[in-house]
Each structure stands twice: as structure tokens, then as C-alpha cells.
Design a protein around this motif. Structure first.
Motif, PDB file in Angstrom:
ATOM      1  N   PHE A   1     -47.568 128.590   0.481  1.00  0.00           N
ATOM      2  CA  PHE A   1     -49.018 128.611   0.672  1.00  0.00           C
ATOM      3  C   PHE A   1     -49.463 129.828   1.478  1.00  0.00           C
ATOM      4  CE2 PHE A   1     -48.143 124.183  -0.298  1.00  0.00           C
ATOM      5  CZ  PHE A   1     -49.201 123.842  -1.142  1.00  0.00           C
ATOM      6  N   ASP A   2     -48.617 130.839   1.546  1.00  0.00           N
ATOM      7  CA  ASP A   2     -48.933 132.099   2.248  1.00  0.00           C
ATOM      8  C   ASP A   2     -49.334 131.865   3.701  1.00  0.00           C
ATOM      9  OD1 ASP A   2     -48.480 133.672  -0.069  1.00  0.00           O
ATOM     10  OD2 ASP A   2     -50.495 133.196  -0.801  1.00  0.00           O
ATOM     11  N   GLY A   3     -48.728 130.853   4.319  1.00  0.00           N
ATOM     12  CA  GLY A   3     -48.972 130.606   5.737  1.00  0.00           C
ATOM     13  C   GLY A   3     -50.380 130.148   6.066  1.00  0.00           C
ATOM     14  N   SER A   4     -51.076 129.540   5.096  1.00  0.00           N
ATOM     15  CA  SER A   4     -52.475 129.157   5.318  1.00  0.00           C
ATOM     16  C   SER A   4     -52.628 127.928   6.203  1.00  0.00           C
ATOM     17  CB  SER A   4     -53.191 128.929   3.986  1.00  0.00           C
ATOM     18  OG  SER A   4     -52.539 127.929   3.222  1.00  0.00           O
ATOM     19  N   PHE A   5     -51.550 127.169   6.419  1.00  0.00           N
ATOM     20  CA  PHE A   5     -51.601 126.036   7.330  1.00  0.00           C
ATOM     21  C   PHE A   5     -50.196 125.769   7.868  1.00  0.00           C
ATOM     22  CE2 PHE A   5     -51.494 124.374   2.958  1.00  0.00           C
ATOM     23  CZ  PHE A   5     -50.260 123.728   2.954  1.00  0.00           C
ATOM     24  N   PRO A   6     -50.089 125.175   9.070  1.00  0.00           N
ATOM     25  CA  PRO A   6     -48.778 124.893   9.661  1.00  0.00           C
ATOM     26  C   PRO A   6     -48.109 123.697   9.001  1.00  0.00           C
ATOM     27  CG  PRO A   6     -50.515 124.063  11.085  1.00  0.00           C
ATOM     28  CD  PRO A   6     -51.200 124.813   9.977  1.00  0.00           C
ATOM     29  N   THR A   7     -46.777 123.702   9.015  1.00  0.00           N
ATOM     30  CA  THR A   7     -45.995 122.618   8.421  1.00  0.00           C
ATOM     31  C   THR A   7     -44.952 122.138   9.417  1.00  0.00           C
ATOM     32  OG1 THR A   7     -46.288 123.505   6.194  1.00  0.00           O
ATOM     33  CG2 THR A   7     -44.462 121.985   6.518  1.00  0.00           C
ATOM     34  N   THR A   8     -44.772 120.830   9.476  1.00  0.00           N
ATOM     35  CA  THR A   8     -43.732 120.237  10.307  1.00  0.00           C
ATOM     36  C   THR A   8     -42.867 119.306   9.462  1.00  0.00           C
ATOM     37  OG1 THR A   8     -45.210 118.420  10.944  1.00  0.00           O
ATOM     38  CG2 THR A   8     -45.129 120.337  12.411  1.00  0.00           C
ATOM     39  N   ILE A   9     -41.735 118.902  10.014  1.00  0.00           N
ATOM     40  CA  ILE A   9     -40.802 117.987   9.352  1.00  0.00           C
ATOM     41  C   ILE A   9     -40.635 116.746  10.224  1.00  0.00           C
ATOM     42  CG2 ILE A   9     -38.544 117.772   8.255  1.00  0.00           C
ATOM     43  CD1 ILE A   9     -40.140 120.099   7.165  1.00  0.00           C
ATOM     44  N   ASP A  10     -40.496 115.588   9.607  1.00  0.00           N
ATOM     45  CA  ASP A  10     -40.219 114.371  10.369  1.00  0.00           C
ATOM     46  C   ASP A  10     -39.348 113.453   9.521  1.00  0.00           C
ATOM     47  OD1 ASP A  10     -40.208 112.511  12.405  1.00  0.00           O
ATOM     48  OD2 ASP A  10     -42.388 112.329  12.537  1.00  0.00           O
ATOM     49  N   ASN A  11     -38.742 112.503  10.170  1.00  0.00           N
ATOM     50  CA  ASN A  11     -37.913 111.514   9.488  1.00  0.00           C
ATOM     51  C   ASN A  11     -38.769 110.605   8.619  1.00  0.00           C
ATOM     52  OD1 ASN A  11     -36.826 108.453   9.852  1.00  0.00           O
ATOM     53  ND2 ASN A  11     -35.149 109.877   9.477  1.00  0.00           N
ATOM     54  N   ASP A  12     -38.252 110.219   7.450  1.00  0.00           N
ATOM     55  CA  ASP A  12     -39.053 109.428   6.516  1.00  0.00           C
ATOM     56  C   ASP A  12     -39.405 108.045   7.060  1.00  0.00           C
ATOM     57  OD1 ASP A  12     -36.405 108.547   6.320  1.00  0.00           O
ATOM     58  OD2 ASP A  12     -36.456 108.297   4.149  1.00  0.00           O
ATOM     59  N   ALA A  13     -38.490 107.415   7.782  1.00  0.00           N
ATOM     60  CA  ALA A  13     -38.789 106.091   8.326  1.00  0.00           C
ATOM     61  C   ALA A  13     -39.856 106.166   9.412  1.00  0.00           C
ATOM     62  CB  ALA A  13     -37.517 105.450   8.883  1.00  0.00           C
ATOM     63  N   ASN A  14     -39.830 107.219  10.231  1.00  0.00           N
ATOM     64  CA  ASN A  14     -40.885 107.411  11.224  1.00  0.00           C
ATOM     65  C   ASN A  14     -42.241 107.534  10.547  1.00  0.00           C
ATOM     66  OD1 ASN A  14     -39.182 107.376  13.450  1.00  0.00           O
ATOM     67  ND2 ASN A  14     -38.975 109.586  13.552  1.00  0.00           N
ATOM     68  N   CYS A  15     -42.289 108.315   9.491  1.00  0.00           N
ATOM     69  CA  CYS A  15     -43.551 108.508   8.771  1.00  0.00           C
ATOM     70  C   CYS A  15     -44.035 107.205   8.151  1.00  0.00           C
ATOM     71  CB  CYS A  15     -43.383 109.578   7.695  1.00  0.00           C
ATOM     72  SG  CYS A  15     -43.167 111.260   8.340  1.00  0.00           S
ATOM     73  N   ALA A  16     -43.136 106.453   7.549  1.00  0.00           N
ATOM     74  CA  ALA A  16     -43.525 105.183   6.941  1.00  0.00           C
ATOM     75  C   ALA A  16     -44.029 104.198   7.995  1.00  0.00           C
ATOM     76  CB  ALA A  16     -42.349 104.590   6.174  1.00  0.00           C
ATOM     77  N   ALA A  17     -43.397 104.204   9.168  1.00  0.00           N
ATOM     78  CA  ALA A  17     -43.848 103.326  10.248  1.00  0.00           C
ATOM     79  C   ALA A  17     -45.271 103.689  10.686  1.00  0.00           C
ATOM     80  CB  ALA A  17     -42.892 103.408  11.433  1.00  0.00           C
TER      81      ALA A  17
END
Length: 394
Positions: free
Chosen positions: A184-200
Motif C-alpha cells: 500500500f506504499d506505506g499509506s497506513f501503519p500495520t501491526t501483527i497480533d496473535n489470532d486468538a488474541n484478535c478473536a477474543a
């Protein structure tokens, strides 16, 4: 704003106050300026300035059809948030998913694609392609993505940008956030997280735990993970690795796990372990697979018996976790949901028998209602966190 990108004192306060107003509208609903001032503790003039700025970017709507004046109510302000969207992505062994969520909590787009083939894990390219398609669709409809979060089935480094270890994907040290940002040409920041954390997170905001502060979410895919919510916040642990419950050594000691060890819990209750028990083949996604197994179970006593065994193994682990974490509710997601009627009773029986405090408090087991998109939906919520915290520049 300073030359280093750090906000000045005035700018910092402005962002924090804006976040405070947004959180109030999201959690407590529509309000007038006077009511917002009372809720947030801000001066009415400050609230008025913030509302003007938010209305200019399409984040709120102030109903100007309501007459105001002495003795009349103020104009109600509603969080619309249509123009501001968080992009939630999930990559798993056999599918990728994406959700676009606006500030008001409305899902603007949702997509899933089956990926991988014949035991081959997905490539990052497949996730990037889905992210690009969804991002373009959002832009075409007038939405602006302000951040993205990727949910992965594994451990995430302290930088919240690197996949440290995801054995079921075969990924170690992958700088996944940078790959998404580059697309996306750096148009917004991106982070990573664990899938279970996100589902919770998704369950707490949109699902079956909106009524409790303490919950435990168990994923139901090829891997097994947990999202732990305590006091309304995610419990992450000292290194951020809390919730890697699939590798607790409480499963069949002879079952080999995807991590290379034997006896892991997920080697007894993960999707492929369940399929091995019932003697059936995997379909395109965990939910399609589980639906096929459920259909077979209706007429096949052997399949029902095998699923009871999976439920017993599930209950053993759940009882162990409940004894330590004391959740009010335990949520089962993924493939467990279509098979709930066959798996949950056995799990509940073991939980009641094995939990020392069962006579005083027995956690309720609930099935997720969010489907395969739970982790992507929670990732989208996470992507909006900086907006609600008042830490994202506008």
C-alpha cells in the motif's frame, strides 16, 4: 508536531481529547455536546471544537434538524465513522480473511479465500493479494484505511510487526507488517497480533462476551490458541506470548504436533486431529470441514463417539486453564462451533469434574457467533485502537 514526528504538548492533548470523545460515542452511544462534556469531563467549548473537526472528516454526524434554544434539548451527535476504516487481516493454514471495520463498528467489507494446497502452507503473497483487493474496494467506496492488523496463528515479536514463530505456517522471523505496508506504499501503519488474541477482542466487542469482563477464547483451527481477557483487557504475558495453549503437554503422548513435539494439546483436539479421529477428509476451510463432519455425525454413531472423545480431551485442557485463569465464560470458536452439540457436553462434564472450584463457580462454555471471520474482525478493531486512544495523527 516536532520535526521528529512526536506531537507537541498541545497537539498531544488535542489527540487525547479527541480519542476520549470518540470512545464515549462508541461505548455509550449518541449524545449532545452537553452530555459529551459531562461524560468526558471536558469543557463544552472543547467538545464543540472536537465535534467540528470530526464532522469535517465524516467521523460524526450532528443532527441539525433538532431545534435548540432555551429549554430545548441539544442536537444529538452520532458516531458514523463511515470514512475511517481499520483493515483486519488473518492468515491461517488453509485460508486468508479480511474485514474492513469503520469507527462506529460497522463492517464495511468482509472476504475469505481458501489458500494453500496438499499440505502446502499459504504464502504471504496470497494474503497481500487479498489485502490489496479489499483495500481497493474500500477506497472505491470512499473509505480511508487508517491502519491494518494481521492475525497470525503463532508468536509475534515485541515490535508487533514480525512473526517470531508460526509452526503451522512454516514461518519464522517473517517481517509481515513491512510486506503489507509495501503493498500500500506505506499509506497506513500495520501491526501483527496473535489470532486468538484478535478473536477474543472481537468477541468482547461484537460477540458472546460483551456482558463479561473475564473470558477465555479457544480457537478451533488446525492449531489451537487462546485469547485471555482479564478485566476487559488482553492478558499478554511477559514476552507477549500468553495464550500458546495448544502446545501444553496434555494431549495424547504419542500424537506428533506440527511443532515437532509429541503430546501437545492441539495434536489431540486440532482440526486435523479431529479428522483423524472421525476418519474424514479436510475441506476448503475449517467451518466447511466441520459442517461435513456434523452432517455425517447425525447418522453415524462411530463419528459421534469420536467427537465425544475430542470433547473429553478439550475439557481436560479447558479445566486446566480455568483453574489458573478463573474465566467467567469460555468461548469456543472455529470448527468447534458447527460440532458444538457433539463436543461441548463432554467438555462440560470434564470441566465440572476436574475444576476444583466447580462447586462455587463453573465457567459457562459458549459457542462463538462470529464465524470464520472472528480473528480478522478483532484485528480490524485492533487497527482502530490508535484512533480511539488519540495517538493517531489526523
Amino acid at each position: 508536531m516536532t520535526s521528529t514526528g512526536v506531537p507537541t504538548g498541545t497537539e498531544y492533548v488535542r489527540r487525547q481529547n479527541t480519542g476520549l470523545v470518540l470512545r464515549s460515542l462508541r461505548s455509550q452511544g449518541t449524545a449532545t455536546r452537553t452530555e459529551l462534556a459531562r461524560r468526558t469531563g471536558l469543557a463544552k467549548a472543547t467538545v464543540g471544537t472536537i465535534i467540528g473537526e470530526l464532522e469535517a472528516v465524516g467521523a460524526v454526524n450532528e443532527d441539525d434538524s433538532t431545534p435548540t434554544g432555551r429549554g430545548r434539548p441539544g442536537r444529538p451527535i452520532t458516531l458514523t465513522g463511515q470514512s475511517i476504516v481499520g483493515l483486519g487481516l488473518e492468515v491461517n493454514v488453509d485460508y486468508v480473511a479480511a474485514v474492513g471495520l469503520d469507527l462506529a463498528g460497522t463492517v464495511r467489507v468482509i472476504k475469505t479465500r481458501a489458500v494453500g494446497a496438499a499440505g502446502k502452507p499459504p504464502s504471504a503473497r496470497e494474503l497481500v493479494e487479498l489485502a490489496t483487493d479489499v483495500g481497493n474496494a474500500l477506497a472505491d467506496n470512499g473509505h480511508t484505511v487508517v491502519g491494518a492488523t494481521v492475525a497470525v496463528p503463532g508468536l509475534v515479536a515485541h515490535d508487533n510487526r514480525t512473526v517470531s514463530w508460526a509452526p503451522n505456517l512454516g514461518w519464522t522471523g517473517r517481517e509481515l507488517a513491512a510486506e503489507i505496508e509495501a503493498a500500500f506504499d506505506g499509506s497506513f501503519p500495520t501491526t501483527i497480533d496473535n489470532d486468538a488474541n484478535c478473536a477474543a477482542l472481537a468477541e468482547a466487542a461484537h460477540g458472546v462476551t460483551t456482558d463479561v469482563q473475564h473470558s477465555l477464547y479457544i480457537t478451533g483451527t488446525i492449531g489451537i490458541g487462546a485469547g485471555i481477557v482479564q478485566g476487559g483487557n488482553l492478558l499478554r504475558g511477559g514476552a507477549g506470548f500468553a495464550g500458546e495453549v495448544g502446545h501444553m503437554p496434555i494431549g495424547d503422548p504419542h500424537a506428533v504436533c506440527g511443532c515437532g513435539r509429541s503430546g501437545c494439546w492441539e495434536a489431540s483436539i486440532g482440526l486435523r486431529a479431529m479428522l483423524g479421529a472421525v476418519g474424514m477428509a479436510e475441506r476448503a476451510t475449517p467451518l466447511l470441514t466441520a459442517a461435513a463432519v456434523a452432517a455425517q455425525a447425525r447418522t453415524d454413531a462411530d463419528v459421534r463417539a469420536a467427537l465425544t472423545g475430542v470433547g473429553t480431551a478439550l475439557g481436560t485442557g479447558v479445566a486446566t486453564l480455568a483453574a489458573v485463569l478463573d474465566p467467567s465464560v469460555i468461548v469456543l470458536g472455529g470448527y468447534f462451533v458447527p460440532l458444538g452439540e457433539y463436543i461441548v457436553p463432554a467438555a462440560q462434564d470434564v470441566l465440572a469434574a476436574r475444576l476444583p472450584s466447580a462447586g462455587i463457580h463453573l465457567p459457562e462454555i459458549r459457542l462463538s457467533t462470529l464465524g470464520i471471520h472472528a480473528a480478522a474482525l478483532g484485528a480490524a478493531e485492533h487497527a482502530l485502537a490508535d484512533v480511539f486512544a488519540g495517538s493517531l495523527p489526523r
